[in-house]
Design a protein around this motif. Structure first.
Motif, short mmCIF file in Angstrom:
data_model
loop_
_atom_site.label_atom_id
_atom_site.label_comp_id
_atom_site.label_asym_id
_atom_site.label_seq_id
_atom_site.Cartn_x
_atom_site.Cartn_y
_atom_site.Cartn_z
N PRO A 99 64.66 52.30 53.36
CA PRO A 99 63.85 52.22 54.27
C PRO A 99 63.91 50.67 54.98
O PRO A 99 64.48 49.83 54.48
N ARG A 100 63.45 50.73 56.26
CA ARG A 100 63.74 49.53 57.34
C ARG A 100 62.42 49.17 57.56
O ARG A 100 61.55 50.00 58.13
N LEU A 101 62.18 47.94 57.63
CA LEU A 101 60.87 47.23 57.82
C LEU A 101 60.96 46.45 59.12
O LEU A 101 61.79 45.66 59.41
N ILE A 102 60.01 46.87 60.15
CA ILE A 102 60.06 46.27 61.30
C ILE A 102 58.73 45.36 61.49
O ILE A 102 57.50 45.80 61.18
N ILE A 103 59.19 44.37 61.92
CA ILE A 103 57.96 43.20 61.96
C ILE A 103 57.24 43.41 63.24
O ILE A 103 57.55 43.60 64.19
N GLY A 133 59.00 42.87 66.52
CA GLY A 133 59.89 44.16 67.01
C GLY A 133 61.31 43.97 66.37
O GLY A 133 62.21 44.88 66.62
N VAL A 134 61.57 42.93 65.38
CA VAL A 134 62.60 42.88 64.83
C VAL A 134 62.95 43.54 63.46
O VAL A 134 61.80 43.56 62.51
N LEU A 135 63.94 44.16 62.82
CA LEU A 135 64.25 44.45 61.54
C LEU A 135 63.97 43.26 60.73
O LEU A 135 64.73 42.32 61.01
N LEU A 136 63.32 43.35 59.52
CA LEU A 136 63.21 42.39 58.64
C LEU A 136 64.63 41.78 58.15
O LEU A 136 64.81 40.70 58.11
N ASP A 137 65.43 42.66 57.82
CA ASP A 137 66.76 42.16 57.23
C ASP A 137 67.54 41.25 58.40
O ASP A 137 68.08 40.42 57.99
N ILE A 161 51.92 38.86 57.57
CA ILE A 161 52.82 39.64 58.41
C ILE A 161 52.76 41.16 58.42
O ILE A 161 52.72 41.61 57.21
N TYR A 162 52.61 41.75 59.38
CA TYR A 162 52.34 43.27 59.44
C TYR A 162 53.77 43.87 59.73
O TYR A 162 54.62 43.35 60.61
N TYR A 163 54.26 44.96 59.02
CA TYR A 163 55.34 45.49 59.16
C TYR A 163 55.21 47.15 59.21
O TYR A 163 54.16 47.67 58.59
N THR A 164 55.82 47.77 59.89
CA THR A 164 55.98 49.24 59.84
C THR A 164 57.22 49.56 59.12
O THR A 164 58.14 48.82 59.21
N VAL A 165 57.15 50.87 58.59
CA VAL A 165 58.41 51.11 57.74
C VAL A 165 58.97 52.50 58.37
O VAL A 165 58.29 53.60 58.40
N ASP A 166 60.14 52.34 58.61
CA ASP A 166 61.06 53.60 59.01
C ASP A 166 61.69 54.10 57.86
O ASP A 166 62.38 53.50 57.19
N ILE A 167 61.47 55.22 57.42
CA ILE A 167 61.46 55.85 56.11
C ILE A 167 62.71 56.92 56.44
O ILE A 167 63.34 57.59 55.44
#
Length: 230
Positions: free
Chosen positions: A80-84, A101-105, A69-75
């Motif tokens: 930090p928020r991780l987006i799938i 496109g959904v936040l991991l949490d 699973i690849y995530y981008t990190v919004d810092i």
């Protein structure tokens, strides 16, 4: 080492204290995950710095995509928020749906977030691989080991991508992966959480490292010789 994390789930604020062991790469059990880690280590070892994601091209990557699973990190936020960024992976069956496109949490929900999110936050904060193992039960009550390897990647000195390799293993053999993480009331039972912060290099097996000294044994009529390899 104990790390306290303040985790926001919806309108609920949870403070989770987790213990992360210090570990070497050998802590990772799966051969495939070790291969992924070794590729990351080779890139890291060049300058003792977190690599960029575009540099990361492990062998047989296509064979592993269903478990990645690849995530981008919004810092930009305090936490930090991780987006799938992946869709249709094998592990999405364990959660019951895909989440591109959904936040991991948001994807894992408030029930699992306290067990999962601090592991990702540790990876981002430390800029180092994090490995965890937890036992979960499938819908038939069989115990399944859930092994997670997180690899960080940076741009301009900040961790902005994470790749997760997720492996499942059952000592009893077969198990039901569908809704594995949502199919019963039993929560994950953490067995190990480790930051891989020791021996951050990769030496290919069967090779002699530079500057190792090799002494050839005496043979009749042959003078002993010591050779230093550089």
């Amino acid at each position: 080492m104990d790390h306290a994390r303040v985790l926001c789930v919806g309108n609920i604020v949870l403070e989770i204290a987790l213990d992360f062991a210090s570990a070497a790469p050998s802590v990772v059990k799966s051969i495939r995950q070790r291969d992924l880690l070794n590729t990351w280590l080779r890139l890291y070892a060049r300058g003792q710095t977190v690599p960029a994601i575009w540099e990361y091209q492990p062998a047989r990557l296509e064979e592993e995509l269903s478990d990645l699973i690849y995530y981008t990190v919004d810092i930009s936020a305090p936490t930090p928020r991780l987006i799938i960024q992946s869709e249709g992976t094998r592990i999405s069956r364990a959660y019951g749906h895909t989440g591109k496109g959904v936040l991991l949490d948001d994807y894992i929900g408030p029930r699992l977030a306290p067990f999962v999110m601090p592991i990702y936050h540790e990876c981002v904060a430390r800029g180092l691989p994090v490995y965890s193992v937890a036992d979960v039960d499938d819908i038939y009550g069989r115990v399944v080991a859930y092994e997670r390897l997180l690899l960080p990647f940076q741009t301009d000195g900040k961790v902005c991508h994470v790749i997760a390799s997720l492996k499942t293993f059952c000592e009893d053999g077969g198990f039901e992966i569908k809704n594995l993480m949502r199919g019963n009331d039993a929560l994950p039972r953490p067995k190990l959480r480790a930051v891989i912060d020791r021996d951050l290099f990769h030496r290919a097996p069967g090779r002699i490292a530079a500057a190792d000294v090799v002494e050839f044994a005496d043979q009749p009529g042959v003078t002993a010789e010591i050779v230093e390899l550089n």
